[in-house]
Design an enzyme around this catalytic site. Structure first.
Site, PDB file in Angstrom:
ATOM      1  N   ASN A 148       0.978  -1.188  -0.095  1.00 24.98           N
ATOM      2  CA  ASN A 148       0.018   0.037  -0.199  1.00 24.98           C
ATOM      3  C   ASN A 148       1.027   1.286   0.119  1.00 24.98           C
ATOM      4  OD1 ASN A 148       0.757  -0.507   2.622  1.00 24.98           O
ATOM      5  ND2 ASN A 148      -0.996   0.697   3.377  1.00 24.98           N
ATOM      6  N   LYS A 171      12.605  -7.756   0.298  1.00 21.97           N
ATOM      7  CA  LYS A 171      11.655  -8.421  -0.354  1.00 21.97           C
ATOM      8  C   LYS A 171      10.448  -7.572  -0.554  1.00 21.97           C
ATOM      9  CE  LYS A 171       7.796 -10.919  -0.169  1.00 21.97           C
ATOM     10  NZ  LYS A 171       7.285 -10.320  -1.292  1.00 21.97           N
ATOM     11  N   GLY A 224       2.702  -5.360   7.153  1.00 22.18           N
ATOM     12  CA  GLY A 224       1.908  -6.123   6.581  1.00 22.18           C
ATOM     13  C   GLY A 224       0.503  -6.547   7.236  1.00 22.18           C
ATOM     14  N   SER A 225      -0.042  -7.723   6.969  1.00 29.60           N
ATOM     15  CA  SER A 225      -1.240  -8.173   7.674  1.00 29.60           C
ATOM     16  C   SER A 225      -0.960  -8.910   9.016  1.00 29.60           C
ATOM     17  CB  SER A 225      -2.184  -8.841   6.831  1.00 29.60           C
ATOM     18  OG  SER A 225      -1.369 -10.282   6.380  1.00 29.60           O
ATOM     19  N   GLY A 229       2.122 -11.391   9.974  1.00 28.82           N
ATOM     20  CA  GLY A 229       3.083 -10.872  10.585  1.00 28.82           C
ATOM     21  C   GLY A 229       3.153 -11.636  12.017  1.00 28.82           C
ATOM     22  N   GLU A 246       4.848  -4.219  12.064  1.00 29.72           N
ATOM     23  CA  GLU A 246       3.929  -3.161  11.747  1.00 29.72           C
ATOM     24  C   GLU A 246       2.648  -3.564  11.254  1.00 29.72           C
ATOM     25  OE1 GLU A 246       3.486  -0.514  13.054  1.00 29.72           O
ATOM     26  OE2 GLU A 246       5.553  -0.173  14.047  1.00 29.72           O
ATOM     27  N   CYS A 280      -2.985   1.851   6.722  1.00 34.14           N
ATOM     28  CA  CYS A 280      -3.057   1.113   7.858  1.00 34.14           C
ATOM     29  C   CYS A 280      -3.802   2.111   8.985  1.00 34.14           C
ATOM     30  CB  CYS A 280      -1.980   0.400   8.491  1.00 34.14           C
ATOM     31  SG  CYS A 280      -0.554   1.744   8.310  1.00 34.14           S
ATOM     32  N   GLN A 327      -8.165  -7.866  -3.203  1.00 39.42           N
ATOM     33  CA  GLN A 327      -8.561  -6.709  -2.366  1.00 39.42           C
ATOM     34  C   GLN A 327     -10.017  -6.422  -2.756  1.00 39.42           C
ATOM     35  OE1 GLN A 327      -6.576  -5.746   0.494  1.00 39.42           O
ATOM     36  NE2 GLN A 327      -8.742  -4.874   1.056  1.00 39.42           N
ATOM     37  N   GLU A 379     -10.103  -5.565  10.246  1.00 43.06           N
ATOM     38  CA  GLU A 379      -9.704  -4.640   9.023  1.00 43.06           C
ATOM     39  C   GLU A 379     -10.258  -5.006   7.753  1.00 43.06           C
ATOM     40  OE1 GLU A 379      -5.444  -4.765   7.982  1.00 43.06           O
ATOM     41  OE2 GLU A 379      -5.389  -2.690   8.659  1.00 43.06           O
ATOM     42  N   GLU A 458       9.209   2.789  14.406  1.00 41.21           N
ATOM     43  CA  GLU A 458       9.908   3.041  13.203  1.00 41.21           C
ATOM     44  C   GLU A 458       9.898   4.504  13.100  1.00 41.21           C
ATOM     45  OE1 GLU A 458       9.864   0.297  10.050  1.00 41.21           O
ATOM     46  OE2 GLU A 458       7.429   0.143  10.261  1.00 41.21           O
TER      47      GLU A 458
HETATM   48  P1  NAD Z   1       0.458  -9.080   3.798  1.00 44.38           P
HETATM   49  O1  NAD Z   1       0.796  -9.581   5.145  1.00 44.38           O
HETATM   50  O2  NAD Z   1      -0.415 -10.032   2.670  1.00 44.38           O
HETATM   51  O3  NAD Z   1       1.937  -9.150   2.946  1.00 44.38           O
HETATM   52  C1  NAD Z   1       3.083  -8.364   3.480  1.00 44.38           C
HETATM   53  C2  NAD Z   1       4.400  -8.890   2.886  1.00 44.38           C
HETATM   54  O4  NAD Z   1       4.653 -10.174   3.502  1.00 44.38           O
HETATM   55  C3  NAD Z   1       4.396  -9.175   1.518  1.00 44.38           C
HETATM   56  O5  NAD Z   1       5.645  -8.459   0.979  1.00 44.38           O
HETATM   57  C4  NAD Z   1       4.058 -10.561   1.356  1.00 44.38           C
HETATM   58  O6  NAD Z   1       4.525 -11.229   0.122  1.00 44.38           O
HETATM   59  C5  NAD Z   1       5.099 -10.978   2.439  1.00 44.38           C
HETATM   60  N1  NAD Z   1       4.378 -12.475   2.755  1.00 44.38           N
HETATM   61  C6  NAD Z   1       3.524 -13.259   2.868  1.00 44.38           C
HETATM   62  N2  NAD Z   1       3.550 -14.343   3.309  1.00 44.38           N
HETATM   63  C7  NAD Z   1       4.825 -14.444   3.990  1.00 44.38           C
HETATM   64  C8  NAD Z   1       5.413 -15.515   4.454  1.00 44.38           C
HETATM   65  N3  NAD Z   1       4.780 -16.784   4.709  1.00 44.38           N
HETATM   66  N4  NAD Z   1       6.735 -15.299   5.052  1.00 44.38           N
HETATM   67  C9  NAD Z   1       7.223 -13.858   4.772  1.00 44.38           C
HETATM   68  N5  NAD Z   1       6.892 -13.015   4.044  1.00 44.38           N
HETATM   69  C10 NAD Z   1       5.392 -13.207   3.702  1.00 44.38           C
HETATM   70  O7  NAD Z   1      -0.039  -7.607   3.757  1.00 44.38           O
HETATM   71  P2  NAD Z   1      -0.315  -6.757   2.446  1.00 44.38           P
HETATM   72  O8  NAD Z   1      -1.827  -7.270   1.948  1.00 44.38           O
HETATM   73  O9  NAD Z   1       0.793  -6.709   1.422  1.00 44.38           O
HETATM   74  O10 NAD Z   1      -0.634  -5.304   3.148  1.00 44.38           O
HETATM   75  C11 NAD Z   1      -1.719  -4.931   3.827  1.00 44.38           C
HETATM   76  C12 NAD Z   1      -1.761  -4.982   5.197  1.00 44.38           C
HETATM   77  O11 NAD Z   1      -0.649  -4.251   5.655  1.00 44.38           O
HETATM   78  C13 NAD Z   1      -2.678  -4.387   5.868  1.00 44.38           C
HETATM   79  O12 NAD Z   1      -3.178  -5.331   7.047  1.00 44.38           O
HETATM   80  C14 NAD Z   1      -2.409  -3.126   6.569  1.00 44.38           C
HETATM   81  O13 NAD Z   1      -2.974  -2.751   7.580  1.00 44.38           O
HETATM   82  C15 NAD Z   1      -0.981  -3.534   6.885  1.00 44.38           C
HETATM   83  N6  NAD Z   1      -0.013  -2.207   6.826  1.00 44.38           N
HETATM   84  C16 NAD Z   1       0.357  -1.925   8.130  1.00 44.38           C
HETATM   85  C17 NAD Z   1       1.264  -0.823   8.178  1.00 44.38           C
HETATM   86  C18 NAD Z   1       1.681  -0.310   9.590  1.00 44.38           C
HETATM   87  O14 NAD Z   1       2.669   0.375   9.722  1.00 44.38           O
HETATM   88  N7  NAD Z   1       1.116  -0.675  10.591  1.00 44.38           N
HETATM   89  C19 NAD Z   1       1.263   0.188   7.169  1.00 44.38           C
HETATM   90  C20 NAD Z   1       0.994  -0.351   6.032  1.00 44.38           C
HETATM   91  C21 NAD Z   1       0.265  -1.647   5.746  1.00 44.38           C
END
Ligand code: NAD
Length: 477
Positions: A148, A171, A224-225, A229, A246, A280, A327, A379, A458
């Site tokens: 995002n 990555k 990420g999600s 995470g 995060e 987020c 999405q 979310e 961060e």
């Molecule tokens: P996601 O968790 O699907 O993916 C995030 C990253 O993790 C991607 O690069 C993905 O390829 C990688 N990934 C997926 N499976 C993995 C695994 N098994 N091992 C290691 N890496 C893996 O998230 P998304 O859909 O890309 O992003 C949206 C999410 O990110 C939302 O939940 C949003 O709230 C969150 N987000 C949080 C913040 C914050 O700072 N708190 C900021 C931006 C987005």
């Protein structure tokens, strides 16, 4: 042309390639990008480990100069980079240019921070002994980012990691390799030594897992999600790695009885729907005092009616497409869930036809919702927000805090007393008074509480907590 991975200073093709297309126009091909396999990732990690001794001992000025060149180039190319960002992620062109500019400024900020890593010296409690507290880089850092903010989030992890003397295996999300590749290209041409920074594009289940499991990666910074995470957090813990997570949010915006209506509507409109609600820190729960509820909803619906949802490159677009088909399906699923739970859709929620074929969704506003509904607990990560009516400020605070998340929160009020009270009682990492919950500065800490974040903050100088380790030295001379 194939855009390759950067491994050990070499552009490397990888075993297969993926096509990067625009969510505004699925016939718009941004480029083809190499996908790394497990062996590629291993080589990148080896290269980063081999480069660590040299980079960590390089002078801060050497590191600073490279980061400064990177930041300066990104700033100079912000319009061109913003255009690629808008095409691949779908935020509007002005939003995308602003994000590119922010990434450039982050590199420049950490160019300065590289020169400011200080320690401490104290007298020991034992005579004749001096104590020094110094900070040292961790080693190889694995950086895994979401789609995002395809250039700002990588920048706010990569820049401090490098500034403090770590080497990096990066990555990006598979949806947005374009901006990641630009960062790698700029770093490469800015003279980053071979192996200090490595780009490995591809799937999380392949590339991400190798990074997380490798014993040579000392620390992992992930955004990420929540489910991904948490899994990564456990894997890191089991392997004794440092980890920073995060994650998601379900951010509340309180509209108090005494709010300035125009301010409240603008703050809600921006916080809930700009960047297609895919932030987020987006305001997804609008907690509105009964005394102002009807007027607020009426004015917000009016303002939503003026939003232009269209191709992110078109002038005048306020809200771009949803970032991907999956999405979009998630957003539509939650709109159905909200209806089934008994919330009423006061605006939007339907697909829009534009001139180009993309994932266009009319921003949705639910009313008559309660904080127990799934639409207010989980979310959604799209242009969907709901109004929760409360009888007074006390109930508003209770509802705002009644969530597993704690990233950002906001209040719209003209009362200093309420603003001060909310600042103290909000269980979020970032609190906004009369400004949108989304939209933050790059020189101050960013992060949340509860299920939203894990580990040190961060951004700003506080980023050093994650990217360095303390060492305490006792010296008898
Ligand atoms: P996601 O968790 O699907 O993916 C995030 C990253 O993790 C991607 O690069 C993905 O390829 C990688 N990934 C997926 N499976 C993995 C695994 N098994 N091992 C290691 N890496 C893996 O998230 P998304 O859909 O890309 O992003 C949206 C999410 O990110 C939302 O939940 C949003 O709230 C969150 N987000 C949080 C913040 C914050 O700072 N708190 C900021 C931006 C987005």
């Amino acid at each position: 042309m194939l855009n390759r991975n950067l491994i050990a200073g070499e552009w490397t093709a990888g075993s297969f390639a993926s096509r990067n297309t625009s969510p505004s126009d699925i016939s718009d091909l941004i480029g083809e990008y190499a996908s790394a396999d497990a062996q590629d990732v291993d080589r990148a990690i080896e290269a980063a480990a081999a480069a660590f001794p040299g980079w960590s001992r390089a002078t801060p000025e050497f590191r600073s100069d490279i980061l400064d060149r990177v930041g300066t180039e990104i700033l100079a190319r912000q319009e061109e980079i913003g255009r690629i960002l808008a095409r691949e992620e779908g935020k509007t062109l002005p939003e995308a240019i602003a994000e590119a500019s922010r990434a450039g400024r982050i590199f420049r900020y950490f160019a300065g921070e590289a020169l400011r890593l200080e320690g401490e010296r104290l007298d020991s409690i034992r005579a004749g002994i001096e104590v020094e507290i110094i900070r040292e880089p961790e080693g190889v850092i694995g950086i895994i980012t979401p789609w995002n903010f395809p250039i700002a989030i990588p920048a706010w992890k990569i820049a401090p990691a490098l500034a403090y003397g770590n080497t990096v295996v990066f990555k990006p999300a598979d949806l947005v390799p374009g901006c990641a590749w630009i960062i790698a290209d700029v770093l490469h041409r800015a003279g980053i030594p071979s192996g200090v920074f490595n780009l490995v594009m591809g799937k999380g289940s392949i590339v991400g897992e190798v990074i997380v499991r490798s014993p040579r990666v000392r620390a992992v910074s992930f955004t990420g999600s929540v489910p991904t995470g948490r899994r990564i957090g456990v894997e890191c813990m089991e392997r004794g790695k440092k980890v920073q997570l995060e994650l998601g949010g379900k951010n509340p915006l309180i509209v108090a009885a005494d709010a300035d209506l125009d301010v409240a509507v603008n703050v809600a409109l921006n916080g809930s729907y700009f960047s297609t609600g895919q932030r987020c820190t987006a305001s997804s729960r609008l907690i509105v005092d009964d005394a102002i509820h009807d007027k607020f909803v009426e004015h917000l619906v009016e303002a939503m009616g003026r939003l232009k949802v269209d191709n992110s490159l078109n002038p005048g677009t306020d809200v771009g497409p949803v970032a991907s088909q999956s999405q979009l399906e998630q957003d539509l699923k939650y709109i159905d869930i909200g209806r089934a739970e008994g919330a009423r859709l006061a605006f939007g929620g339907e697909l829009i036809k534009a001139e180009t074929e993309g994932y266009f969704l009319k921003p949705a506003l639910f009313v008559d919702s309660t904080n127990e509904m799934r639409i207010n607990r989980e979310e959604i990560f799209g242009p969907v927000a709901s109004v929760i009516r409360v009888k007074n400020y006390e109930e508003a605070v209770a509802v705002a805090n009644d969530t597993e998340f704690g990233l950002a929160s906001g209040i719209s009020t003209t009362s200093l007393k309420l603003a001060s009270d909310f600042k103290r009682r909000s269980q979020a990492g970032m609190v906004m008074v009369n400004v949108p919950t989304a939209g933050v500065d790059y020189h101050v800490p960013f992060g949340g509480r509860k299920a939203s974040s894990y580990g040190p903050r961060e951004q700003g100088k506080h980023a050093r907590e994650f990217y360095t380790s303390l060492k305490t030295v006792y010296v008898q001379s």
